[in-house]
Structures are given as C-alpha cells and as structure tokens.
Design an enzyme around this catalytic site. Structure first.
Site, PDB file in Angstrom:
ATOM      1  N   GLY A 354       0.826  -1.201   0.000  1.00  0.00           N
ATOM      2  CA  GLY A 354       0.000   0.000   0.000  1.00  0.00           C
ATOM      3  C   GLY A 354       0.858   1.248   0.000  1.00  0.00           C
ATOM      4  N   ASP A 467       9.798 -11.010   2.456  1.00  0.00           N
ATOM      5  CA  ASP A 467       9.923 -10.091   1.335  1.00  0.00           C
ATOM      6  C   ASP A 467      11.206  -9.271   1.453  1.00  0.00           C
ATOM      7  OD1 ASP A 467       9.128  -9.169  -1.105  1.00  0.00           O
ATOM      8  OD2 ASP A 467       7.598  -7.787  -0.364  1.00  0.00           O
TER       9      ASP A 467
END
Ligand SMILES: *[C@@H]1O[C@H](CO)[C@@H](O)[C@H](O)[C@H]1NC(C)=O
Ligand SMILES: *[C@@H]1O[C@H](CO)[C@@H](O)[C@H](O)[C@H]1NC(C)=O
Ligand SMILES: *[C@@H]1O[C@H](CO)[C@@H](O)[C@H](O)[C@H]1NC(C)=O
Ligand SMILES: *[C@@H]1O[C@H](CO)[C@@H](O)[C@H](O)[C@H]1NC(C)=O
Ligand SMILES: *[C@@H]1O[C@H](CO)[C@@H](O)[C@H](O)[C@H]1NC(C)=O
Ligand SMILES: *[C@@H]1O[C@H](CO)[C@@H](O)[C@H](O)[C@H]1NC(C)=O
Length: 659
Positions: A354, A467
C-alpha cells in the site's frame, strides 16, 4: 613567627578543599549538575533526561568527581545513594530505553551510542574492562543483543550493557505480603536505593513506589567487586537515550553518601511529575466535543451533514479485543491530520502493501511514516494485530520500528518511525556515478543480515520476513541499513484457503521451492537475502527484462560468471574496491544462499559469521543441474507479470499453472 603563619597557611591550604562525601537534591532547582544531550532542569526543578523531539543520548552528572578510594590498591569505599524517578510514556505503552545511574572516570561520553546503549557504551567498547563504568539500569526494552530478560527489569552493568545480574522490576513490601511487580513505565514515581558495601563487595538494589517505605528485602542483592572497576575518583550521574517514542525520563530527587546511609529524600518537597496524556483522556475529550457538536448541529441540516461527513471521514474500527492494545493504537484523526489528509505531497512511496505517507504527529511533532494497507478479510485480523504489535515491542537497530496502528473498514494503518533517507533500491539504481560506495554497501549488507538474524533466531518466536529485497531496506540518518515490512506478509496468510495460497514475495527473489509449494520458511528468506546480496554487490536488479537474455535473471548471470571462474566480473564495475576479496566473498555468499536446495543454504547465523569474517566461507559448489534454472522457473511468470516485476504477490496458479 612568620614561618609559623606560613606553615599554618600551608597546612590550611592542604586541608582546605575538603573532599565532598555527600549531597542531597530534593528537586534540582539551582542544582550544580553538568548536563549534556537533551537533559534539562525544568522550571519546577525536575531533572528531565530526554528530549522527545530529538533522538539523542543525555547525561546529567554531579559536577565534581568523588573520591571512592585512596589509591588503586585500596578497597573501594562503601556508598549509598537513593533517587526518585518517573518514566512517562506520553503517547504509547512502548517506551524509550530507560534510565541508568552510573559511575565513570570521565564526563566525556561523546563516543557512546544512544538507543539501547543508553549513552554509556558503543559497539566498539561494549564489554571492555578499560571502560571503568558501573551502572544500575532501569531497562524498559528487551534487547536480545544484550541478553535482556524482559521489557521491565533492573540490571547491574559492569563495563557492558550485558547485565551481570538482572531481575524483573518489583519489590518485597515491608508488610511481608510477597513480591509485587512494578511497571517502570507506568508514569508512577518510584524510588531506588543503591547500596554498596566495600569490605565484603556486596551490592543491593531496592525499588519501591515512592509512597512506600524502603522495603527491608532488596530487589537485588549481589556479590559485586568494584575493585577493578572504580578508579580513585569517579563521576556519577544519570544516563538515558531518547527514541522516536514519546517517553520522558525524569529524576525528581537524588542523594548520595560515602561510607554511610544516604540522607533520606524529603518526599513531600519533590516536584510533581507531569501527568501522562492518556489516550483515554483525549478520547473522552473527543467524545464530549463530539456530543456538544452533535447537539449544536442537530438544529441545522447543513450542520448535520457536515457532522456525518466528518464522522465518516474519521470513523475507525475498534473492537473489544483491541482494548488491550489501546496504547499502541493511534486515532485515525491524528493520522489524518499528521499526513495532511494523506495528501500526495507527503507520499513517500507505493509498495506492494500500500501507500506510505510521511507525517508529523500533532502534539508531539514526531515524524512518522504511515503505511496504509488495504485488507478485505476480517478473519485473522486479531492474530495479525497481536503479532505485529508484539514485534513492535522489541527493538533492533537494523529494523524499522513500528510505533502503533489504527484500523478502519477495509484498511489497516501502520505507523513507523520515519527514515530520512529513501529505500536502498532508490540509492542503488539510477545514479551514475553511484551514490553508495562499496564500504557503505558492505555495511548495509551486514546491517540487514543482523536484522534478519534477529527475526529468525533471536526473538522469542521465529519471524519470517518473506519479502527481503533492496526496496524493503531503508536507510536511517547515519546510512545504517534497516529492514522494513517484516511480518507484514502474514496478513496475506491469515484466512487464506489452501486453494488460494498466494506466493508472497517478489519476483526475482522467490526461491524455487516457494514458487512450487508457496510455503515460506527461513530458507526461503535466506534465498531472498542471497539475491539481495547479489543485487547490492552488482548494482543490478534481480530481473532486468531489457538486458541480453543471459543477463535477465541476476542469479543465473552471476552463476554464469562463477562458472567461467570470473565471479568478480559480476561486481559493480563502477566502484573502486580497496578490498576486492570482500565483494568476491559477498557474491559467493549470495550464490550459496541462492542454492536451489534449501538444506544447502546457510542459516542467517552462519551468514553473519561469514560476513564478519569469523568463519571462512566454504567453497561453493553448484547444485544447479542445468544452466538458467531460475530463468526457467521465472519464465512463465515473467510473461504474465510484465511489465511489473516487483509485483508483491503472484497467485500460486499463476506461477505453477501449466507445469
Ligand atoms: C528539545 O530540544 C530542542 C532543541 O534543543 C528544543 O528546541 C526543544 O524545545 C526541546 N524540547 C523539549 C520538549 O524540551
Ligand atoms: C579495550 O579498550 C582499550 C582502550 O580503548 C583498547 O586498547 C583495547 O584494545 C580494547 N580491548 C578490546 C578487547 O577491545
Ligand atoms: C509479575 O510479572 C511477571 C511477568 O511479567 C508475571 O509472570 C507474574 O505473574 C507477575 N506477578 C504478579 C504477582 O503479578
Ligand atoms: C576484590 O578484588 C580484588 C582484586 O581484584 C581483591 O584484592 C579483593 O580482595 C576483592 N574484594 C572482595 C571483597 O572480594
Ligand atoms: C543487602 O541485603 C542483605 C539482605 O539481602 C542484607 O543482609 C545486607 O545488610 C544489605 N546490605 C546493605 C548495605 O544494606
Ligand atoms: C520537607 O519539605 C517540606 C516542604 O518543602 C517542608 O515544609 C519540611 O520542613 C521539609 N522537611 C524536612 C524534614 O526537611
């Protein structure tokens, strides 16, 4: 006659500077203290150690040194000291680093680090016996680096932040009712007594709420021989370091006496502690205003619509289970104000999770980064928030600190400490000449490795990052690498059904087994870290779709260079290397981490040992059976994902379909 006068005068002069052996401060108004960093004495006479708007270390010394022994051979005098302190976290339950009463040969702590080092030691001298520093720490952070036992303890530190003894904070009330816990960060005034008996080498530390008499049983009683620590003369004072957290550390009164019991503080004359600005208080305040407004606007239709719109704008989701996280919760309104309505002006970036906005919190002027994560599943949110916030309780200098959160319908807002430099990928790519030299890159690599090791092995539960990549590494003011977004990928796990298992991660960093099973573990993080190593050393992205075919997938290309016996050709050729063996080691380690066989990859602990040069890197032997394996694995996905190769997630079917 004259001679006699002269003799007397000389004698008098010799005796004149009578050595000070005690002092008492009931409040610090007009006190002779040497202050540095953010330490100040407020108008009310409080000694305030931290300045919450600046991230610094602070000290407050009694101005002159005291004589603790006649010479180095003799014993250290007995002494006793007592003080009243208060730690007031003004914004959240997450506190700064606490306070230490310390003794040192000098007032110069310019080389010491703030944060978890509390302004007393640095990475280079921590644990060195030539420090001659003794401290009693009131530690409010659990730092596994120093073997801290919990987030609320009292410890004895000799030349090191690693305490020789520590116990959870609490006391044994004199009424014999048994041990009671005390929270150091409650904003309550607490009194501490530190007593050292020189002839038997015993140290007692006692803690109690200020209102209570000194407990007979000390919290901590420990054989402690200060003979090798104390020099003849020592300074003493308080140290603290501020944090992005809104915490104020106060000392209200302090007394000390050599060879005797320190004078009791006159508790009724101590300045009072500023009260904590509780979230609850602001909430009721907000509710009252809202009610008043509501009554007012009820009369007019225009007013009503305005109110409704405002309510919708600032509405948040707050469920019963969240009450326990109250202090870590931010009001949406505050975040809205902080980011000027999430305006594009303050947009720091848009990641897979986001948008990230820069903001300045009202009241505190604290700079933060607010990440807005959209989510649709209510399911698992509780576990996720619990998990994310439990991570926020721990701190590591190579992780981006989470400060708190807020929840809205379909949206989770995470508030992080603000990092003045952009993410590493922005520094790494698109600059010619390069912005980061090899030494800086090598340091960042070691930083990220230690952050990841912490997540994998040093925190009470294993946290997978899932990640790891250059764009998730942020650089702080001193260009230290700090890993961000850890644990966030879990959000996509909770509530997912097996059929829709998503491969979380980024194309180019995905381990081969991950693209097949979708199951992340430590080894898949290590794989991504390996790609990250290659990325930083080569100055190339893991996937370069525009590059000649054999160079598209970084891992394959470096492997190619290695097979030709020319792995250094993969290093960023624009840099100059004073120690070329370093970059070669990093490239080889990168390949080792990218081994297709998960079991052949090193653990993060080994990686850190290799990077520090503590253990030589084993000879790399390729387990890749054929050339361009990673290219093959990524192939189909590459076609489908183009042109966005940094897509946050790819559904499992997308990657494995058709095989
Ligand atoms: C912190 O320090 C800065 C600069 O020294 C000063 O302007 C500011 O008022 C201080 N803040 C507090 C809360 O004392
Ligand atoms: C301890 O510090 C002294 C003086 O700074 C230095 O000479 C010595 O090498 C240090 N010892 C260790 C083990 O780092
Ligand atoms: C004190 O705190 C510890 C851990 O924080 C907890 O295990 C223990 O039950 C507490 N004791 C009391 C008496 O509250
Ligand atoms: C403390 O250590 C010194 C030497 O380091 C020794 O001479 C002395 O006896 C010790 N004191 C006690 C009380 O054990
Ligand atoms: C330290 O505590 C022990 C009890 O644990 C007590 O016997 C001793 O007298 C105390 N020493 C001082 C200096 O208060
Ligand atoms: C303690 O302080 C109060 C208020 O300042 C004062 O009235 C009182 O005399 C003091 N007590 C002693 C024992 O000094």
């Amino acid at each position: 006659m004259l001679i006699r006068v002269l003799l007397l005068f000389l004698l008098f002069r010799e005796a004149a500077p009578e050595e000070q052996t005690e002092f008492t401060f009931n409040g610090f108004r007009g006190a002779q203290l040497t202050l540095d960093g953010g330490a100040t004495i407020t108008g009310e006479g409080l000694l305030r150690l931290t300045n919450t708007t600046k991230k610094i270390k602070s000290h407050a010394f009694f101005s002159t040194p005291l004589r603790f022994r006649q010479s180095l051979g003799t014993r250290v005098s007995s002494f006793s000291s007592t003080f009243v302190f208060g730690i007031v976290p003004e914004f959240t339950d997450l506190s700064g680093h606490g306070i230490a009463l310390f003794f040192s040969p000098s007032k110069d702590f310019s080389g010491a680090l703030g944060n978890q080092y509390m302004g007393l030691f640095s990475t280079s001298n921590n644990g060195n016996s030539s420090n001659h520093v003794f401290a009693v720490e009131l530690d409010t952070i659990q730092n596994p680096e120093f073997g801290d036992i919990d987030t609320n303890h009292v410890g004895i530190d000799i030349n090191s932040m690693r305490s020789s003894r520590s116990v959870p904070a609490g006391y044994y009330p004199s009424d014999g009712s048994g041990f009671k816990n005390l929270s150091l960060i409650s904003g309550q005034r607490l009194q501490v007594w530190v007593e050292y008996e020189g002839d038997i080498g015993q140290l007692n530390v006692t803690l109690a709420p200020m209102e209570e008499p000194k407990p007979r049983v000390p919290l901590l009683s420990s054989p402690t021989n200060l003979s090798d620590v104390f020099l003849e003369q020592m300074f003493m004072g308080f140290a603290s370091s501020s944090d992005p957290f809104q915490t104020s550390h106060y000392i209200l009164g302090w007394s000390f006496k050599m060879n005797g019991e320190a004078q009791a503080l006159n508790l009724s004359s101590l300045p009072s502690l500023p009260q904590r600005e509780t979230r609850k208080a602001t909430k009721t305040w907000f509710i009252w205003i809202s009610i008043a407004l509501a009554l007012f606007v009820l009369g007019t239709v225009a007013g009503t619509t305005w109110f409704v719109r405002r309510k919708i704008r600032f509405s948040e989701l707050l469920e019963d289970w969240e009450v326990e996280y109250g202090p870590s919760r931010f009001a949406y309104k505050d975040l809205f104000m902080a980011t000027e309505g999430f305006s594009d002006k303050g947009l720091l970036g848009t990641g897979g999770f986001g948008k990230v906005h820069r903001g300045v919190l009202p009241n505190s002027n604290l700079e933060v980064a607010v990440k807005r994560v959209s989510h649709d599943s209510k399911q698992g949110m509780k576990e996720f928030v619990a998990e994310i916030l439990s991570m926020g309780r721990l701190r590591h200098r190579n992780l981006v600190q989470l400060l708190g959160y807020c929840r809205r319908r379909g949206e989770l807002l995470l508030v992080y400490e603000f990092m003045p430099h952009s993410s590493l990928d922005k520094m790494l790519f698109g600059h010619n000449p390069p912005k980061l030299d090899w030494n800086q890159r090598f340091r960042i690599i070691k930083d990220v490795a230690s952050g990841l090791l912490y997540l994998h092995e040093e925190w009470e539960q294993v946290v997978l990052h899932r990640d790891v990549k250059a764009s998730n590494v942020l650089l702080d003011g001193d260009l230290n690498g700090r890993l961000g977004d850890f644990g966030l990928a879990r959000l996509y796990d909770h509530g997912a059904t097996p059929q829709t298992t998503r491969v979380v991660g980024t194309m180019g960093y995905l381990a081969p087994e991950l693209t097949k099973s979708g199951k992340a573990d430590k080894a898949t993080d290590v794989f991504a870290f390996g790609v990250f190593l290659l990325e930083v050393a080569s100055g190339r992205r893991p996937l370069e779709p525009q590059a000649p075919e054999e160079e598209v997938v970084l891992v394959d290309w470096v492997l190619e260079c290695w097979k030709r016996g020319a792995i250094v050709e993969a290093a960023d050729q624009r840099l100059s290397y004073t120690a070329p063996e370093e970059v070669e080691m990093v490239l080889r380690l990168g390949l080792l981490c990218c081994d297709p066989m998960p079991t052949a990859r090193p653990s993060m602990r080994q990686v850190v040992q290799f990077l520090k040069g503590e253990v030589p890197l084993p000879e790399f032997t390729s387990n890749y059976l054929n050339d361009g394996v990673m290219s093959l694995i990524y192939n189909e996905a590459l076609d489908d994902q183009a042109p966005s190769f940094t897509a946050f997630s790819a559904s499992r079917s997308l990657l494995s379909g058709g095989r």
